[in-house]
Structures are given as structure tokens and as C-alpha cells.
Design an enzyme around this catalytic site. Structure first.
Site, PDB file in Angstrom:
ATOM      1  CG  ASP A 279       5.380  -8.751   0.577  1.00 27.93           C
ATOM      2  OD1 ASP A 279       6.361  -8.641   1.346  1.00 27.93           O
ATOM      3  OD2 ASP A 279       4.241  -8.362   0.875  1.00 27.93           O
TER       4      ASP A 279
ATOM      5  CD  GLU B 148       5.933  -4.948   5.412  1.00 28.64           C
ATOM      6  OE1 GLU B 148       5.906  -4.040   6.262  1.00 28.64           O
ATOM      7  OE2 GLU B 148       5.657  -4.748   4.207  1.00 28.64           O
TER       8      GLU B 148
END
Length: 385
Positions: A74, A136
């Protein structure tokens, strides 16, 4: 595909944390499958996102032990940022590759995937593993789902390298990150009748100031670790909302705060100072105005601190392969603390500078990708013994 081609493809997927990462993850899974590598997807509870875990077995077929190469898929938003080019189309200018996630941290993932054919051709005595996570950037949400699944299966690993951008230098420690959301429930009233209400914003402000007082204490009194760029535990309130009109006593206020603790400091002990103030001083004062006043504090996502052992084999290996003996500790959090917490010795080392992460015109230098390739190749070769 080579590293640059992989990076171009990975950047083209808009995996901003608010979006699904499934297109990227499934593309990687399918690409690995064409090389005979079976990758497993470990989905989020809602199913809209997934981690990927793949093992390149040892020459005897063993999947136990070996080294994990870990990265998150991400990226942070580009909203409102003044980009000079399309953030999801990789572009090269003067030895730099621009694109969202090029530095943090699709560059490391790209280099790892590009070297899979070489890894497979190596006569490795131990396996190599690829671990790609989701979310994350919003509190290390995805990696624990993957680690819990691996733990259930009794998987064992000798070490892990988390490829966050460190300019290919070894980072042996980082702070923990702990996120909280506080909701203050008071009583509404017309502002001309102030004594008949209980002002949620004002009580939230008192708590916010108390959190700042705790932070100031750590800044002035420690404990300290001078190897960190910010050598003490920090606490900050970063979001707040409340109130409906200028002439209405607000019945509700919500704010978010975080603290980043030095390794070895008790997360529960820090939060206990906040709870003690709420229960011992703030709530009794509120309830003298309104008996049903309430303050709720919800624990959000976060990640534990990392303090890698200098005697661990993975620390010594990465130091040897990078020829780097510096003792670096950083204030930002990574997933390394999660791997370390479940008993996997872990260090942080990856291409690109953290100074470029999250910014408009994020970039990674081509030379950093080249250095990462050389490092990863040596990691694979180290498993031949």
C-alpha cells in the site's frame, strides 16, 4: 521482467490504503506461478485486500527456515499534492524514477521479484520467502493477519529483511507506534445556558493538554537513546472534531492521538498515565455537571518497537553484505517489529531515502535499485551454504 519493468507495473496499481490491493497482489501471484512458484493469498477479514506469501524452496524441497524478504504494497494518498507527472505512471528524469510508492516501498518489492529467476537457479541449501502485506501505512494492519496464519502452521524462519527505504544502510531499531481514538460525551445546551451543559470540547482540550504534558516530561526527563534521530518517546494529538454551532455547548468531541515509544518502554505504562487522568480527575469533574458524561478511548492499529540483536545471524549477515557497521535507529515505525515480536530476527534495509517517502514527486534513484539488486543477490547466495 527486470527491476525497472516490475517497478513500472507495481506503481501503475493505485494501492492507496483506502483502496483494495487485490489487482497488484493477484498480478504478482500469477507472475510467480508462471515461474513455478506457488504464492498464497492471505486475505483481510473483509476479503477486499490480501497479503501474499511465497516460498522458493531449498534444493531439497524444504520450506522451513531461510530468510524472508518483506514489503508492504500500500501507499499513501496523493490528494492535494503538486505532482509534476502522473503519480501512478513511472517516469525517469536524471537518474531518478518518479512515482507514488517508487521509494516507499515498491522499489524493494520490484527488485525482489525481478531476481526470482536467479534465486530459483541458485543451489540454495535454505529457502527464500517473499512476504507482501496490505495496509502498513494505516497502522500495520495486514502483516499481523499473515503472521498469525504462518504461526498456526508452525512455520519457522531464520531471519527477515524488511525493505523500507534506508538508503541501503542497516537499521537495527525503530520506535513503536501506538494509535488511539478518544470520544468525549458531554451534554448539549444553548450557549447562553452554559451551566446546564457539559462542554465536550473543553474537556477534550484538557485531556489533550495532559497528553502534551506527558510528552513534555519525556522530552525533558527521558529516558533517552541517543542513537535515535528523536531520542525520546513522543506523544501528539493529530486530529480533532466536535461541535455543531457557535452558540451550542458541544455534547461530543472526538480526537486521535499517538505515541511513539522507545524500545523497552511499556506501552501499557504510558497509556496508563492517560487513563489515570481520565478516571481520577477528568470524569469526576464532568459528572458533577452531567451524571452520564463518558470518555471512551479506543486502541487503534499500531506496531511494536524493534530492537534487533547485534548477535543475531540476520543482523551480522546484512551488515556483512552491505559492509555497514553503523548503529542506526529511527523514529518511524515499520513491520519489522511485528516479525521480531513473533520470534523472527529482523532488520530493516532497503533502497531509497525515507526523506522522499510520502512527498509529491516521490522518487527512487536508479543507483539505489542497482545497489538493492546486488544486496539481494548476495542474500540468495548466502543461502547456498
Amino acid at each position: 521482467m527486470n527491476t525497472r519493468e516490475w517497478l513500472q507495473k507495481l506503481v501503475s496499481f493505485d494501492t492507496t490504503s483506502r483502496n483494495s490491493n487485490l489487482q497488484l497482489i493477484e498480478y504478482v501471484r500469477d507472475a510467480l506461478a508462471t515461474q513455478g512458484v506457488k504464492a498464497e493469498l492471505i486475505h483481510s477479514p473483509a476479503g477486499g485486500k490480501a497479503n501474499l506469501f511465497a516460498t522458493l524452496p531449498a534444493r531439497d524441497g524444504s520450506a522451513q527456515g531461510g530468510i524472508v524478504l518483506s514489503g508492504h504494497t500500500d501507499v499513501v494518498p496523493v490528494d492535494g499534492q503538486p505532482w509534476s507527472s502522473d503519480p501512478f505512471a513511472l517516469i525517469e528524469r536524471e537518474g531518478r524514477l518518479y512515482g507514488r510508492g517508487s521509494c516507499d516501498m515498491k522499489g524493494f518489492i520490484a527488485a525482489s521479484l525481478a531476481l526470482v529467476p536467479e534465486f530459483l537457479a541458485m543451489p540454495r541449501a535454505r529457502p527464500l520467502h517473499l512476504a507482501l502485506s496490505y495496509d502498513e501505512e494505516v497502522g500495520c494492519v495486514g502483516a499481523p493477519v499473515m503472521l498469525d496464519e504462518l504461526k498456526l502452521r508452525g512455520a519457522k524462519f531464520d531471519g527477515c529483511v524488511v525493505g523500507e527505504p534506508t538508503s541501503m544502510q542497516v537499521v537495527v531499531a525503530h520506535k513503536g507506534i501506538n494509535l488511539f481514538r478518544c470520544r468525549v460525551h458531554g451534554k448539549a445546551a444553548h450557549s447562553s445556558l452554559t451551566p446546564r451543559g457539559s462542554n465536550a470540547i473543553e474537556y477534550a482540550a484538557r485531556l489533550i493538554c495532559h497528553i502534551r504534558d506527558i510528552a513534555d516530561h519525556y522530552r525533558e526527563k527521558g529516558p533517552y537513546d541517543e542513537f535515535f534521530d528523536v531520542p525520546f518517546t513522543t506523544m501528539t494529538t493529530n486530529q480533532i472534531q466536535g461541535g455543531i454551532a457557535v452558540n451550542t455547548i458541544p455534547e461530543f468531541c472526538e480526537f486521535a492521538y499517538e505515541f511513539r515509544n522507545l524500545p523497552g518502554m511499556s506501552v501499557q505504562g504510558i497509556q496508563a498515565q492517560v487513563d489515570a487522568y481520565v478516571q481520577g480527575e477528568l470524569l469526576p469533574r464532568m459528572r458533577r455537571e452531567f451524571a452520564d458524561a463518558r470518555i471512551d478511548i479506543e486502541t487503534g492499529a499500531g506496531a511494536p518497537a524493534l530492537e534487533a540483536s547485534e548477535t543475531a545471524a540476520i543482523t551480522q549477515l546484512v551488515r556483512a553484505l552491505t559492509d555497514d557497521q553503523g548503529k542506526r535507529k529511527v523514529a518511524y515505525g515499520t513491520e519489522a517489529g511485528l516479525f521480531h515480536k513473533v520470534g523472527i530476527p529482523t532488520v530493516v534495509c532497503g533502497p531509497g531515502s525515507i526523506e522522499q517517502a510520502h512527498k509529491p514527486d516521490e522518487y527512487i534513484e536508479v543507483s539505489q535499485l542497482d545497489a538493492c539488486e546486488r544486496f539481494l543477490r548476495r542474500v540468495g547466495q548466502s543461502l547456498e551454504q
